[in-house]
Design a protein around this motif. Structure first.
Motif, mmCIF file in Angstrom:
data_model
loop_
_atom_site.group_PDB
_atom_site.id
_atom_site.type_symbol
_atom_site.label_atom_id
_atom_site.label_comp_id
_atom_site.label_asym_id
_atom_site.label_seq_id
_atom_site.Cartn_x
_atom_site.Cartn_y
_atom_site.Cartn_z
ATOM 1 N N GLU A 121 0.849 -1.193 0.000
ATOM 2 C CA GLU A 121 0.000 0.000 0.000
ATOM 3 C C GLU A 121 0.889 1.249 0.000
ATOM 4 O OE1 GLU A 121 -2.946 2.233 3.082
ATOM 5 O OE2 GLU A 121 -2.748 0.082 3.286
ATOM 6 N N ALA A 122 0.511 2.250 -0.779
ATOM 7 C CA ALA A 122 1.333 3.458 -0.944
ATOM 8 C C ALA A 122 1.652 4.129 0.388
ATOM 9 C CB ALA A 122 0.643 4.439 -1.879
ATOM 10 N N ALA A 123 0.675 4.261 1.263
ATOM 11 C CA ALA A 123 0.904 4.933 2.550
ATOM 12 C C ALA A 123 1.921 4.165 3.392
ATOM 13 C CB ALA A 123 -0.409 5.085 3.305
ATOM 14 N N GLU A 124 1.854 2.852 3.361
ATOM 15 C CA GLU A 124 2.790 2.033 4.129
ATOM 16 C C GLU A 124 4.207 2.156 3.573
ATOM 17 O OE1 GLU A 124 3.621 -2.670 5.066
ATOM 18 O OE2 GLU A 124 1.594 -2.052 4.505
ATOM 19 N N VAL A 125 4.324 2.142 2.257
ATOM 20 C CA VAL A 125 5.632 2.293 1.614
ATOM 21 C C VAL A 125 6.210 3.670 1.927
ATOM 22 C CG1 VAL A 125 6.805 2.439 -0.624
ATOM 23 C CG2 VAL A 125 5.138 0.629 -0.218
ATOM 24 N N GLU A 126 5.371 4.705 1.885
ATOM 25 C CA GLU A 126 5.824 6.066 2.200
ATOM 26 C C GLU A 126 6.294 6.173 3.648
ATOM 27 O OE1 GLU A 126 2.420 8.365 1.125
ATOM 28 O OE2 GLU A 126 3.015 8.483 -0.981
ATOM 29 N N ARG A 127 5.582 5.530 4.576
ATOM 30 C CA ARG A 127 5.994 5.545 5.987
ATOM 31 C C ARG A 127 7.354 4.880 6.157
ATOM 32 N NH1 ARG A 127 0.738 4.978 7.122
ATOM 33 N NH2 ARG A 127 0.776 2.712 7.044
ATOM 34 N N ASP A 128 7.536 3.732 5.499
ATOM 35 C CA ASP A 128 8.816 3.029 5.585
ATOM 36 C C ASP A 128 9.946 3.875 5.002
ATOM 37 O OD1 ASP A 128 7.555 0.861 6.740
ATOM 38 O OD2 ASP A 128 7.496 -0.326 4.896
ATOM 39 N N MET A 129 9.672 4.543 3.890
ATOM 40 C CA MET A 129 10.678 5.393 3.263
ATOM 41 C C MET A 129 11.020 6.568 4.175
ATOM 42 S SD MET A 129 10.601 7.490 -0.342
ATOM 43 C CE MET A 129 10.312 6.043 -1.324
ATOM 44 N N ALA A 130 10.016 7.181 4.775
ATOM 45 C CA ALA A 130 10.240 8.317 5.673
ATOM 46 C C ALA A 130 11.082 7.887 6.868
ATOM 47 C CB ALA A 130 8.911 8.904 6.135
ATOM 48 N N ARG A 131 10.799 6.727 7.420
ATOM 49 C CA ARG A 131 11.564 6.258 8.573
ATOM 50 C C ARG A 131 13.007 5.958 8.177
ATOM 51 N NH1 ARG A 131 10.664 1.402 12.940
ATOM 52 N NH2 ARG A 131 12.571 1.883 14.035
ATOM 53 N N CYS A 132 13.194 5.343 7.035
ATOM 54 C CA CYS A 132 14.537 5.034 6.560
ATOM 55 C C CYS A 132 15.349 6.308 6.372
ATOM 56 C CB CYS A 132 14.440 4.246 5.259
ATOM 57 S SG CYS A 132 16.034 3.796 4.563
ATOM 58 N N LEU A 133 14.736 7.311 5.758
ATOM 59 C CA LEU A 133 15.431 8.580 5.543
ATOM 60 C C LEU A 133 15.716 9.288 6.865
ATOM 61 C CD1 LEU A 133 13.497 9.720 2.381
ATOM 62 C CD2 LEU A 133 15.908 9.063 2.490
ATOM 63 N N ALA A 134 14.771 9.243 7.796
ATOM 64 C CA ALA A 134 14.991 9.853 9.107
ATOM 65 C C ALA A 134 16.161 9.174 9.817
ATOM 66 C CB ALA A 134 13.722 9.759 9.953
ATOM 67 N N GLU A 135 16.234 7.845 9.743
ATOM 68 C CA GLU A 135 17.344 7.114 10.352
ATOM 69 C C GLU A 135 18.672 7.491 9.707
ATOM 70 O OE1 GLU A 135 16.497 2.937 10.175
ATOM 71 O OE2 GLU A 135 14.925 3.067 11.695
ATOM 72 N N GLU A 136 18.658 7.670 8.398
ATOM 73 C CA GLU A 136 19.880 8.044 7.693
ATOM 74 C C GLU A 136 20.398 9.398 8.177
ATOM 75 O OE1 GLU A 136 22.983 7.388 5.079
ATOM 76 O OE2 GLU A 136 21.359 6.013 5.578
ATOM 77 N N PHE A 137 19.497 10.374 8.309
ATOM 78 C CA PHE A 137 19.927 11.685 8.793
ATOM 79 C C PHE A 137 20.339 11.633 10.256
ATOM 80 C CE2 PHE A 137 17.545 13.166 5.015
ATOM 81 C CZ PHE A 137 18.589 13.849 4.415
ATOM 82 N N LEU A 138 19.708 10.790 11.045
ATOM 83 C CA LEU A 138 20.116 10.587 12.433
ATOM 84 C C LEU A 138 21.558 10.100 12.481
ATOM 85 C CD1 LEU A 138 19.760 9.985 15.499
ATOM 86 C CD2 LEU A 138 18.903 7.747 14.789
ATOM 87 N N ARG A 139 21.868 9.119 11.664
ATOM 88 C CA ARG A 139 23.224 8.568 11.647
ATOM 89 C C ARG A 139 24.248 9.605 11.201
ATOM 90 N NH1 ARG A 139 22.033 2.761 8.763
ATOM 91 N NH2 ARG A 139 20.661 1.960 10.387
ATOM 92 N N MET A 140 23.800 10.595 10.455
ATOM 93 C CA MET A 140 24.693 11.664 9.996
ATOM 94 C C MET A 140 24.879 12.730 11.074
ATOM 95 S SD MET A 140 23.257 11.885 6.110
ATOM 96 C CE MET A 140 24.112 13.371 5.671
ATOM 97 N N GLY A 141 24.144 12.596 12.198
ATOM 98 C CA GLY A 141 24.326 13.498 13.324
ATOM 99 C C GLY A 141 23.291 14.601 13.463
ATOM 100 N N HIS A 142 22.234 14.575 12.666
ATOM 101 C CA HIS A 142 21.197 15.602 12.768
ATOM 102 C C HIS A 142 20.268 15.320 13.944
ATOM 103 C CE1 HIS A 142 22.130 17.604 8.993
ATOM 104 N NE2 HIS A 142 22.337 16.408 8.471
#
Length: 88
Positions: A22-43
Motif C-alpha cells: 500500500e502506498a501509505a505504508e511504503v511512504e511511511r517506511d521510506m520516511a523512517r529510513c530517511l529519518a534514520e539516515e539523517f540521524l546517523r549523519m548526526g542531525h
C-alpha cells in the motif's frame, strides 16, 4: 565525458521501480529510513523534521505532504527512539 544522449544499456542509469504494498505504508517506511539516515549523519530530531517541512528537500517534503505533520512526527520519533546517539 558529458552524456548527451540516453543509452538504454547504461548500467549506471538511475531508474525507479514501484514498491509492493500500500502506498501509505511504503511512504511511511521510506520516511523512517530517511529519518534514520539523517540521524546517523548526526542531525537532531528537530533538524530532520525541518528537512521534511522544507521544499528544498524534494523527496522528504513530498513524503511530508502525503503523510501529514502528525504522521511524519510519529515516524521521525520512532526512528530516533530506535537509535542511541554516539557518545564520544
Amino acid at each position: 565525458m558529458p552524456k548527451d544522449e540516453f543509452e538504454h544499456e547504461d548500467p549506471m542509469e538511475l531508474v525507479s521501480i514501484p514498491m509492493p504494498g500500500e502506498a501509505a505504508e511504503v511512504e511511511r517506511d521510506m520516511a523512517r529510513c530517511l529519518a534514520e539516515e539523517f540521524l546517523r549523519m548526526g542531525h537532531s530530531e528537530e533538524e530532520v523534521l525541518g528537512m521534511f517541512r522544507n521544499p528544498f528537500y524534494t523527496v522528504l517534503h513530498n513524503l511530508y505532504q502525503a503523510q501529514g505533520e502528525t504522521e511524519i512526527r510519529r515516524v521521525v520519533a520512532q526512528a530516533f527512539a530506535g537509535w542511541l546517539p554516539a557518545v564520544l
